[in-house]
Design an enzyme around this catalytic site. Structure first.
Site, PDB file in Angstrom:
ATOM      1  N   ASP A  27     -19.829 -11.004 -55.495  1.00 39.96           N
ATOM      2  CA  ASP A  27     -18.818 -10.135 -54.874  1.00 39.96           C
ATOM      3  C   ASP A  27     -19.474  -9.418 -53.694  1.00 39.96           C
ATOM      4  OD1 ASP A  27     -16.408  -8.691 -54.475  1.00 39.96           O
ATOM      5  OD2 ASP A  27     -17.205  -6.995 -55.592  1.00 39.96           O
ATOM      6  N   SER A  28     -18.651  -8.842 -52.840  1.00 46.32           N
ATOM      7  CA  SER A  28     -19.185  -8.037 -51.742  1.00 46.32           C
ATOM      8  C   SER A  28     -20.006  -6.871 -52.284  1.00 46.32           C
ATOM      9  CB  SER A  28     -18.026  -7.490 -50.912  1.00 46.32           C
ATOM     10  OG  SER A  28     -17.225  -6.654 -51.729  1.00 46.32           O
ATOM     11  N   TYR A  59     -16.313  -5.793 -47.420  1.00 45.35           N
ATOM     12  CA  TYR A  59     -15.893  -6.949 -46.623  1.00 45.35           C
ATOM     13  C   TYR A  59     -14.498  -6.718 -46.024  1.00 45.35           C
ATOM     14  CZ  TYR A  59     -19.549 -10.146 -48.481  1.00 45.35           C
ATOM     15  OH  TYR A  59     -20.721 -10.777 -48.810  1.00 45.35           O
ATOM     16  N   GLY A  60     -13.717  -5.884 -46.724  1.00 44.74           N
ATOM     17  CA  GLY A  60     -12.334  -5.660 -46.303  1.00 44.74           C
ATOM     18  C   GLY A  60     -12.211  -5.025 -44.926  1.00 44.74           C
ATOM     19  N   CYS A  90     -14.271 -12.084 -55.673  1.00 41.68           N
ATOM     20  CA  CYS A  90     -13.881 -11.206 -54.577  1.00 41.68           C
ATOM     21  C   CYS A  90     -12.626 -11.794 -53.950  1.00 41.68           C
ATOM     22  CB  CYS A  90     -15.022 -11.154 -53.557  1.00 41.68           C
ATOM     23  SG  CYS A  90     -14.651 -10.191 -52.085  1.00 41.68           S
ATOM     24  N   ASN A  91     -11.536 -11.033 -54.000  1.00 40.11           N
ATOM     25  CA  ASN A  91     -10.280 -11.514 -53.413  1.00 40.11           C
ATOM     26  C   ASN A  91     -10.420 -11.738 -51.918  1.00 40.11           C
ATOM     27  OD1 ASN A  91      -7.810 -10.956 -55.527  1.00 40.11           O
ATOM     28  ND2 ASN A  91      -9.508  -9.551 -55.842  1.00 40.11           N
ATOM     29  N   THR A  92     -11.176 -10.845 -51.280  1.00 39.98           N
ATOM     30  CA  THR A  92     -11.310 -10.900 -49.828  1.00 39.98           C
ATOM     31  C   THR A  92     -12.084 -12.152 -49.413  1.00 39.98           C
ATOM     32  OG1 THR A  92     -11.351  -8.495 -49.906  1.00 39.98           O
ATOM     33  CG2 THR A  92     -12.017  -9.520 -47.832  1.00 39.98           C
ATOM     34  N   GLU A 168     -18.331   1.789 -54.856  1.00 39.75           N
ATOM     35  CA  GLU A 168     -19.736   1.495 -54.515  1.00 39.75           C
ATOM     36  C   GLU A 168     -20.626   2.724 -54.723  1.00 39.75           C
ATOM     37  OE1 GLU A 168     -21.304  -1.552 -53.272  1.00 39.75           O
ATOM     38  OE2 GLU A 168     -19.495  -2.323 -54.201  1.00 39.75           O
ATOM     39  N   CYS A 200      -8.000  -6.453 -55.752  1.00 37.57           N
ATOM     40  CA  CYS A 200      -9.395  -6.325 -55.354  1.00 37.57           C
ATOM     41  C   CYS A 200     -10.177  -6.080 -56.635  1.00 37.57           C
ATOM     42  CB  CYS A 200      -9.551  -5.141 -54.404  1.00 37.57           C
ATOM     43  SG  CYS A 200     -11.269  -4.683 -54.076  1.00 37.57           S
ATOM     44  N   THR A 201     -11.284  -6.788 -56.804  1.00 43.25           N
ATOM     45  CA  THR A 201     -11.992  -6.701 -58.082  1.00 43.25           C
ATOM     46  C   THR A 201     -12.697  -5.358 -58.289  1.00 43.25           C
ATOM     47  OG1 THR A 201     -13.861  -7.880 -57.074  1.00 43.25           O
ATOM     48  CG2 THR A 201     -12.289  -9.184 -58.354  1.00 43.25           C
ATOM     49  N   HIS A 202     -12.792  -4.544 -57.250  1.00 42.21           N
ATOM     50  CA  HIS A 202     -13.326  -3.193 -57.442  1.00 42.21           C
ATOM     51  C   HIS A 202     -12.314  -2.296 -58.188  1.00 42.21           C
ATOM     52  CE1 HIS A 202     -16.322  -4.245 -54.370  1.00 42.21           C
ATOM     53  NE2 HIS A 202     -16.944  -3.110 -54.602  1.00 42.21           N
TER      54      HIS A 202
HETATM   55  N1  DGL Z   1     -14.126  -6.779 -54.554  1.00 46.31           N
HETATM   56  C1  DGL Z   1     -13.676  -7.202 -53.262  1.00 46.31           C
HETATM   57  C2  DGL Z   1     -12.310  -7.856 -53.356  1.00 46.31           C
HETATM   58  O1  DGL Z   1     -11.923  -8.254 -54.444  1.00 46.31           O
HETATM   59  C3  DGL Z   1     -13.781  -6.048 -52.314  1.00 46.31           C
HETATM   60  C4  DGL Z   1     -13.814  -6.469 -50.884  1.00 46.31           C
HETATM   61  C5  DGL Z   1     -14.487  -5.473 -49.986  1.00 46.31           C
HETATM   62  O2  DGL Z   1     -15.695  -5.390 -50.028  1.00 46.31           O
HETATM   63  O3  DGL Z   1     -13.778  -4.828 -49.208  1.00 46.31           O
HETATM   64  O4  DGL Z   1     -11.620  -8.024 -52.393  1.00 46.31           O
END
Ligand code: DGL
Length: 294
Positions: A27-28, A59-60, A90-92, A168, A200-202
């Site tokens: 993931d990011s 990453y978003g 990570c969805n992004t 984070e 988003c997985t966060h």
């Molecule tokens: N966990 C990432 C997702 O699912 C977060 C992306 C990010 O870092 O903005 O999109």
């Protein structure tokens, strides 16, 4: 997989054949730990390597090329570490790069997309909120999910600026975070939403904060369990499931940053007390960003 989630299933002839090899999860940053939690619950014998690219999160807020560049570099790094399969948690990153990663990496992979279809299936009010990164929301993949599965539901899509950064920092409940989250949820609730997609997985780490704000008014659609099930099917289909390792082995945690938040979040929210290794994973775009050495 809960109805409607469509993690990419990519059978590949060149798949690693060693069932005792680890599964790579990436993931990011720390969000993919919500997926790792579900994977460990369903596949307790799998060895896991988790990479958080926290040095480059979120990453978003990045451009598309940067996300593709990092996803490829980390995917290749995990293959180099012997990973037999990859979860792009990570969805992004999935939205921007899954097609390329699918084409180039020699191992099977699972990606993750917002649960538009399951949300449309369960919403009674026919109004659904989606919280995801700006990149995910503007991606062609997400637009296509809406076209295919929204049906008669109205989807209110909100970019969760600031939420990834909060997680984070291991901030899942500060007054500032609660105010930010409330500013995103209030318009959805005001419009009659009864369902919220965590795109988003966060965001599953903000589950309690969301419940504190919305109470029982929003049912939450989180796709981590569905991703774990998809990984199970994928490993099974490729005869890559590890049935011999002792259950409950600790994951190998890696971070491109100092790893302190990762250690803290894993300990407090996953009850996993494991060291975090610092790893350097250079890529075309991050090399460009480095100052010239004279
Ligand atoms: N966990 C990432 C997702 O699912 C977060 C992306 C990010 O870092 O903005 O999109």
């Amino acid at each position: 997989m809960s109805a409607g989630l469509s993690p990419s299933l990519v059978p590949n002839e060149r798949a690693a054949s060693n069932a005792s090899a680890p599964v790579g999860i990436f993931d990011s940053g720390l969000g993919g730990l919500s997926v790792l939690r579900a994977v460990r619950a369903l596949l307790p014998r799998e060895r896991l390597i988790y990479v958080a690219d926290s040095l480059h999160a979120p990453y978003g807020e990045r451009d598309d090329d940067f996300i593709v560049d990092r996803t490829m570099a980390i995917g290749e790094w995990l293959v180099g570490q012997g990973a037999k399969a990859l979860v792009v948690a990570c969805n992004t990153a999935t939205a921007q790069s899954i097609a390329l990663v699918r084409e180039r990496l020699p191992i099977p992979l699972v990606g993750v997309e917002p649960g538009v279809k399951p949300a449309a299936a369960v919403s009674r009010s026919r109004v659904v909120g989606v919280l995801a990164t700006a990149v995910t929301l503007r991606s062609a993949r997400f637009q296509s999910l809406l076209e295919r599965y929204a049906g008669d539901c109205r989807f209110i899509c909100q970019a969760g600026h600031g939420l990834v950064q909060a997680v984070e920092r291991c901030d899942t409940s500060s007054p500032a975070l609660m105010a930010l989250l409330e500013s995103y949820l209030a318009p959805m609730l005001g419009a009659g939403a009864d369902t919220l997609v965590l795109g988003c997985t966060h965001y599953p780490f903000l589950d309690r904060a969301i419940r504190d704000i919305a109470g029982e008014r929003l049912q939450i659609v989180d796709t981590s369990v569905a991703i774990a099930r998809q990984l199970y099917r994928l490993l099974d289909a490729h005869a890559l499931k590890n049935d011999s390792a002792p259950p409950e082995n600790l994951p190998r945690f890696c971070s491109t940053a100092d790893g302190e938040s990762q250690r803290q979040l894993a300990a407090s929210l996953l009850q996993l007390d494991a060291p975090v290794e610092h790893v350097d994973i250079p890529s075309r775009r991050t090399r460009l960003a480095e100052p010239d050495i004279v």
